[in-house]
Each structure stands twice: as structure tokens, then as C-alpha cells.
Design an enzyme around this catalytic site. Structure first.
Site, PDB file in Angstrom:
ATOM      1  N   TYR A  73      -3.145 -12.299  -6.545  1.00  0.00           N
ATOM      2  CA  TYR A  73      -2.417 -11.521  -7.701  1.00  0.00           C
ATOM      3  C   TYR A  73      -0.690 -11.685  -7.694  1.00  0.00           C
ATOM      4  CZ  TYR A  73      -1.977  -8.622  -3.374  1.00  0.00           C
ATOM      5  OH  TYR A  73      -1.617  -8.501  -2.131  1.00  0.00           O
ATOM      6  N   GLY A 120     -12.688 -13.960   4.800  1.00  0.00           N
ATOM      7  CA  GLY A 120     -12.800 -12.612   4.979  1.00  0.00           C
ATOM      8  C   GLY A 120     -12.919 -12.087   3.556  1.00  0.00           C
ATOM      9  N   SER A 129       0.814  -1.530  -0.057  1.00  0.00           N
ATOM     10  CA  SER A 129       0.179   0.042   0.131  1.00  0.00           C
ATOM     11  C   SER A 129       0.800   1.124  -0.097  1.00  0.00           C
ATOM     12  CB  SER A 129      -1.058  -0.068   1.208  1.00  0.00           C
ATOM     13  OG  SER A 129      -2.032  -1.194   1.192  1.00  0.00           O
ATOM     14  N   ASP A 154     -13.186  -3.404   0.062  1.00  0.00           N
ATOM     15  CA  ASP A 154     -12.924  -4.628  -0.415  1.00  0.00           C
ATOM     16  C   ASP A 154     -13.952  -4.897  -1.583  1.00  0.00           C
ATOM     17  OD1 ASP A 154     -10.358  -5.416   0.004  1.00  0.00           O
ATOM     18  OD2 ASP A 154     -10.925  -6.893   1.731  1.00  0.00           O
ATOM     19  N   LYS A 173      -8.234  -6.399  11.213  1.00  0.00           N
ATOM     20  CA  LYS A 173      -9.704  -5.766  10.522  1.00  0.00           C
ATOM     21  C   LYS A 173     -10.850  -6.017  11.437  1.00  0.00           C
ATOM     22  CE  LYS A 173      -8.031  -6.801   5.797  1.00  0.00           C
ATOM     23  NZ  LYS A 173      -8.713  -7.168   4.581  1.00  0.00           N
ATOM     24  N   THR A 228      -5.309  -3.914   8.023  1.00  0.00           N
ATOM     25  CA  THR A 228      -4.881  -5.132   7.573  1.00  0.00           C
ATOM     26  C   THR A 228      -4.560  -6.187   8.538  1.00  0.00           C
ATOM     27  OG1 THR A 228      -3.694  -6.355   5.659  1.00  0.00           O
ATOM     28  CG2 THR A 228      -2.288  -4.826   6.975  1.00  0.00           C
ATOM     29  N   ASN A 237     -16.588 -24.321  -0.583  1.00  0.00           N
ATOM     30  CA  ASN A 237     -15.420 -23.973   0.507  1.00  0.00           C
ATOM     31  C   ASN A 237     -14.960 -25.343   1.079  1.00  0.00           C
ATOM     32  OD1 ASN A 237     -13.483 -22.211   1.788  1.00  0.00           O
ATOM     33  ND2 ASN A 237     -14.249 -22.671   3.550  1.00  0.00           N
ATOM     34  N   ARG A 238     -13.569 -25.547   1.209  1.00  0.00           N
ATOM     35  CA  ARG A 238     -12.953 -26.817   1.689  1.00  0.00           C
ATOM     36  C   ARG A 238     -13.914 -27.175   3.078  1.00  0.00           C
ATOM     37  NH1 ARG A 238      -6.787 -26.517   3.500  1.00  0.00           N
ATOM     38  NH2 ARG A 238      -7.843 -24.813   4.847  1.00  0.00           N
TER      39      ARG A 238
HETATM   40  P1  NAP Z   1      -8.707 -16.278   4.959  1.00  0.00           P
HETATM   41  O1  NAP Z   1      -9.709 -15.349   5.559  1.00  0.00           O
HETATM   42  O2  NAP Z   1      -7.568 -16.923   5.643  1.00  0.00           O
HETATM   43  O3  NAP Z   1      -9.519 -17.529   3.922  1.00  0.00           O
HETATM   44  C1  NAP Z   1      -8.777 -18.308   2.953  1.00  0.00           C
HETATM   45  C2  NAP Z   1      -9.607 -19.135   2.379  1.00  0.00           C
HETATM   46  O4  NAP Z   1      -9.024 -20.059   1.453  1.00  0.00           O
HETATM   47  C3  NAP Z   1     -10.646 -19.956   3.200  1.00  0.00           C
HETATM   48  O5  NAP Z   1     -11.714 -20.127   2.503  1.00  0.00           O
HETATM   49  C4  NAP Z   1      -9.764 -21.506   3.152  1.00  0.00           C
HETATM   50  O6  NAP Z   1     -10.663 -22.578   3.419  1.00  0.00           O
HETATM   51  C5  NAP Z   1      -9.395 -21.485   1.758  1.00  0.00           C
HETATM   52  N1  NAP Z   1      -8.159 -22.228   1.552  1.00  0.00           N
HETATM   53  C6  NAP Z   1      -6.805 -22.015   2.177  1.00  0.00           C
HETATM   54  N2  NAP Z   1      -6.217 -22.987   1.886  1.00  0.00           N
HETATM   55  C7  NAP Z   1      -6.820 -24.148   1.114  1.00  0.00           C
HETATM   56  C8  NAP Z   1      -6.503 -25.329   0.612  1.00  0.00           C
HETATM   57  N3  NAP Z   1      -5.180 -26.007   0.724  1.00  0.00           N
HETATM   58  N4  NAP Z   1      -7.518 -25.961  -0.001  1.00  0.00           N
HETATM   59  C9  NAP Z   1      -8.672 -25.272  -0.133  1.00  0.00           C
HETATM   60  N5  NAP Z   1      -9.059 -24.105   0.413  1.00  0.00           N
HETATM   61  C10 NAP Z   1      -7.991 -23.140   1.124  1.00  0.00           C
HETATM   62  O7  NAP Z   1      -8.009 -15.301   3.917  1.00  0.00           O
HETATM   63  P2  NAP Z   1      -8.734 -13.933   3.045  1.00  0.00           P
HETATM   64  O8  NAP Z   1      -8.401 -12.850   3.748  1.00  0.00           O
HETATM   65  O9  NAP Z   1     -10.123 -14.515   2.830  1.00  0.00           O
HETATM   66  O10 NAP Z   1      -8.014 -14.148   1.842  1.00  0.00           O
HETATM   67  C11 NAP Z   1      -8.037 -15.135   0.753  1.00  0.00           C
HETATM   68  C12 NAP Z   1      -7.252 -14.596  -0.468  1.00  0.00           C
HETATM   69  O11 NAP Z   1      -7.606 -13.532  -1.338  1.00  0.00           O
HETATM   70  C13 NAP Z   1      -5.749 -14.458  -0.091  1.00  0.00           C
HETATM   71  O12 NAP Z   1      -4.850 -15.246  -1.004  1.00  0.00           O
HETATM   72  C14 NAP Z   1      -5.645 -12.981  -0.183  1.00  0.00           C
HETATM   73  O13 NAP Z   1      -4.237 -12.475  -0.570  1.00  0.00           O
HETATM   74  C15 NAP Z   1      -6.643 -12.732  -1.335  1.00  0.00           C
HETATM   75  N6  NAP Z   1      -7.072 -11.399  -1.409  1.00  0.00           N
HETATM   76  C16 NAP Z   1      -6.775 -10.382  -2.348  1.00  0.00           C
HETATM   77  C17 NAP Z   1      -7.638  -9.218  -2.462  1.00  0.00           C
HETATM   78  C18 NAP Z   1      -7.220  -8.222  -3.635  1.00  0.00           C
HETATM   79  O14 NAP Z   1      -7.341  -7.144  -3.617  1.00  0.00           O
HETATM   80  N7  NAP Z   1      -6.921  -8.786  -4.558  1.00  0.00           N
HETATM   81  C19 NAP Z   1      -8.338  -8.522  -1.170  1.00  0.00           C
HETATM   82  C20 NAP Z   1      -8.543  -9.475  -0.267  1.00  0.00           C
HETATM   83  C21 NAP Z   1      -7.810 -10.947  -0.196  1.00  0.00           C
HETATM   84  P3  NAP Z   1     -11.156 -23.143   4.951  1.00  0.00           P
HETATM   85  O15 NAP Z   1     -12.197 -22.328   5.250  1.00  0.00           O
HETATM   86  O16 NAP Z   1     -11.428 -24.481   4.361  1.00  0.00           O
HETATM   87  O17 NAP Z   1      -9.587 -22.871   5.816  1.00  0.00           O
END
Ligand code: NAP
Length: 280
Positions: free
Chosen positions: A220, A128, A18, A101, A68, A64, A148-149
Site C-alpha cells: 500500500y 506470511g 496502527s 489478515d 507473530k 507485528t 514464488n521466487r
Molecule cells: P515475507 O514473509 O518476508 O515474504 C516476502 C515475499 O516476497 C516472499 O514470497 C519473497 O520471496 C517475496 N520477495 C521479496 N523480494 C522479492 C524479489 N525481489 N523478487 C521476487 N520475490 C520477492 O513478507 P510478508 O509478511 O509475507 O509480507 C509481504 C508483503 O505484504 C509486504 O510488502 C507487506 O507489507 C505486505 N502486507 C500487507 C498487508 C496489508 O494489510 N495490506 C498485510 C500483510 C502484509 P522469497 O520466498 O523468494 O524470498
């Protein structure tokens, strides 16, 4: 000239892109009196830690991981933040906390000419980022399926979103069921495929993609994920998540400064920073 300060709090926060993104926008707009920096605040002293930027006259902050959700207690969450259950942007002048977001994702989909209203959309993940995506997509009139897993987490997401925003209509499915349901858009909100696990994909190998589908991958890094490659190999379209990162930041920028930032400048500087990080 008094410096107008904004920044990001997190723990750790050194990896945050950021500062690079916002300071490039300030520079491009010759807003020399603005500066964006990163502040590391451990979770156990969040309330105390927030005094730092407040007392030093910061206009606002991004928030972050891992603050959050916890910060909602110390600011006034707006409707979006309450619906998503997390604050990622604060304006200290009003002490209002919002979440950019969902709008970041929707704005990037719209900028990429992806249709949302009346479409079937599959959301992969239930963390999230998924909650923000489901909120934004339902609000824009899409029908949403969630895979979702951990199924119980997806069930919880649907129940929480209904309770916090009244938005209904998201259905929890298995990936096979979702493939039969058919959709025009898949949004990956899991961290599967994220660097360094770049060969992993949340899509089962060999499972066909619906014809004409678009994959939007919030991941990304790398810019072209395994999921995006699979989709394109099956004749679909794929968009990476860098645009969302830029657009959620752009909303915060405009909130603090009242000025629309240069999206292209922000995008280019982030792309370069990520390319550099991959080489390092
Ligand atoms: P989070 O709350 O930790 O959630 C992670 C998610 O990924 C959960 O649904 C989890 O499933 C799943 N997951 C993790 N490992 C897995 C695996 N090996 N197999 C299957 N499912 C798996 O994280 P978050 O904050 O939501 O962020 C998720 C992703 O979005 C991150 O990569 C983050 O960098 C990206 N993101 C990008 C932006 C952007 O601006 N482009 C913004 C926000 C987030 P379970 O529930 O089963 O654990």
C-alpha cells in the site's frame, strides 16, 4: 475515568500506522476512555515483555514483526491463527490469539465487489501474508495457484497449510504456467514494488494479463504500485492494499471493544499519513 488500553507490540514498532488508525476511530466514536499505543519489545525478551501490557491491564494487543510466530507459545491460538501459523491479535481477557489478515483481505475483496467462490486466483509470494491469503481464498472456495521466487518455500506453504487446516487445492506454478492457467484475480503478497523500490513489479514485463483480471496488491506504499499500473495499462482492474490494512485492524477493534469501527475514518487517516510520509 479508567483508560481502556490496547496497542501493538513489535520490534521496531515506531513505524506502525496502527496507533493512528485506531485512535482516529476511538475519537470519531467519542470513545474517550480508549487509547491505543505502540510498545517496542525485543525478540529475546518477548515472554517477559508481554507481562508489561498484561500487568498494566491492557485489553488486547496487535502483534507485528518479528513476534507473530513466536507469540503463539504464550497465548491460545484459535483455528485461524493455527492455520496461518501466526498471531496478529490477542485478547488478554481470554488469552486467545487470532489472525485477522485473511479476513481483512477477504472483507476488502468483498467490499470491492471481487468474486472469489469458484474463481481461479493467482497468489504471488509465499511468506506470511501469502499464507493468510491462500488460507482465506481456499476457505472461500477459490482455486489457488502460487508463484514464488523461491519455489521450495511455496511447496512448504502448501504442505503446512494442508497439515494445519486440512485445506487442499493450492498448486505451485511458474508465472508462465499461471498465465496459461488463466485467472480472474491476482493477489500480490510479495514485497516487490514496496517503497522505495517503486519501479519494481513481480509481473514479467510484456507478459500479457488475462482478460478482465483484477490485481489486488497488498503493498500500500505507494498507493498505485508498478504492478497495478501494468494491469490497468492492459485493461485490467487494480486495487491497493490499504483497505486490507484497515479491515484487518477493524476486526481487532471490534473484538476488543464490541463496537464496529468507522472504516472510512480509518481509511482516510491512513491515506493521509502515508501521503505525509511520502512527502517527508
Ligand atoms: P515475507 O514473509 O518476508 O515474504 C516476502 C515475499 O516476497 C516472499 O514470497 C519473497 O520471496 C517475496 N520477495 C521479496 N523480494 C522479492 C524479489 N525481489 N523478487 C521476487 N520475490 C520477492 O513478507 P510478508 O509478511 O509475507 O509480507 C509481504 C508483503 O505484504 C509486504 O510488502 C507487506 O507489507 C505486505 N502486507 C500487507 C498487508 C496489508 O494489510 N495490506 C498485510 C500483510 C502484509 P522469497 O520466498 O523468494 O524470498
Amino acid at each position: 475515568m479508567a483508560v481502556k488500553r490496547v496497542g501493538v507490540i513489535g520490534f521496531p514498532v515506531e513505524h506502525s500506522l496502527s496507533p493512528v488508525m485506531h485512535n482516529a476511530a476511538f475519537e470519531a466514536l467519542r470513545m474517550d476512555d480508549w487509547y491505543y499505543d505502540a510498545m517496542s519489545i525485543p525478540p529475546d525478551i518477548l515472554r517477559l515483555g508481554l507481562r508489561e501490557p498484561r500487568n498494566h491491564g491492557y485489553i488486547g494487543i496487535n502483534v507485528t514483526v518479528p513476534h507473530k510466530e513466536a507469540i503463539m507459545e504464550y497465548v491460545r491460538p484459535d483455528e485461524k491463527a493455527r492455520a496461518i501459523g501466526a498471531v496478529n491479535t490477542v485478547d488478554f481477557r481470554s488469552n486467545i490469539g487470532t489472525n485477522t489478515d485473511a479476513d481483512g483481505l477477504i472483507n476488502d475483496l468483498v467490499a470491492s465487489d471481487v468474486r472469489i467462490r469458484g474463481e481461479r486466483v493467482l497468489v504471488l509470494g509465499a511468506g506470511g501474508a501469502a499464507r493468510a491469503a491462500v488460507y482465506g481464498l481456499l476457505r472461500e472456495g477459490a482455486a489457488v495457484a502460487i508463484v514464488n521466487r523461491t519455489k521450495s518455500r511455496a511447496d512448504r506453504l502448501v504442505a503446512q497449510l494442508r497439515a494445519s487446516s486440512g485445506l487442499d487445492g493450492a498448486e505451485v506454478m511458474t508465472l508462465d504456467q499461471a498465465a496459461d492457467w488463466g485467472m480472474s484475480l491476482i493477489v500480490n503478497c510479495t514485497s516487490v514494488g514496496l517503497h522505495p523500490n517503486i519501479k519494481q513489479s513481480p509481473w514479467i514485463h510484456g507478459l500479457p494479463f488475462p482478460e478482465g483480471v483484477t490485481v489486488y496488491d497488498m503493498v500500500y506504499r505507494p498507493a498505485n504500485t508498478a504492478l497495478m499500473q501494468q494491469c490497468v495499462a492492459h485493461g485490467g482492474r487494480a486495487i491497493g492494499g490499504l483497505g486490507m490494512l484497515v479491515r484487518q485492524g477493524a476486526i481487532a477493534f471490534e473484538l476488543w471493544t464490541g463496537v464496529a469501527p468507522p472504516i472510512d475514518v480509518m481509511y482516510d487517516v491512513l491515506r493521509d499519513a502515508l501521503e505525509q510520509a511520502t512527502k517527508d
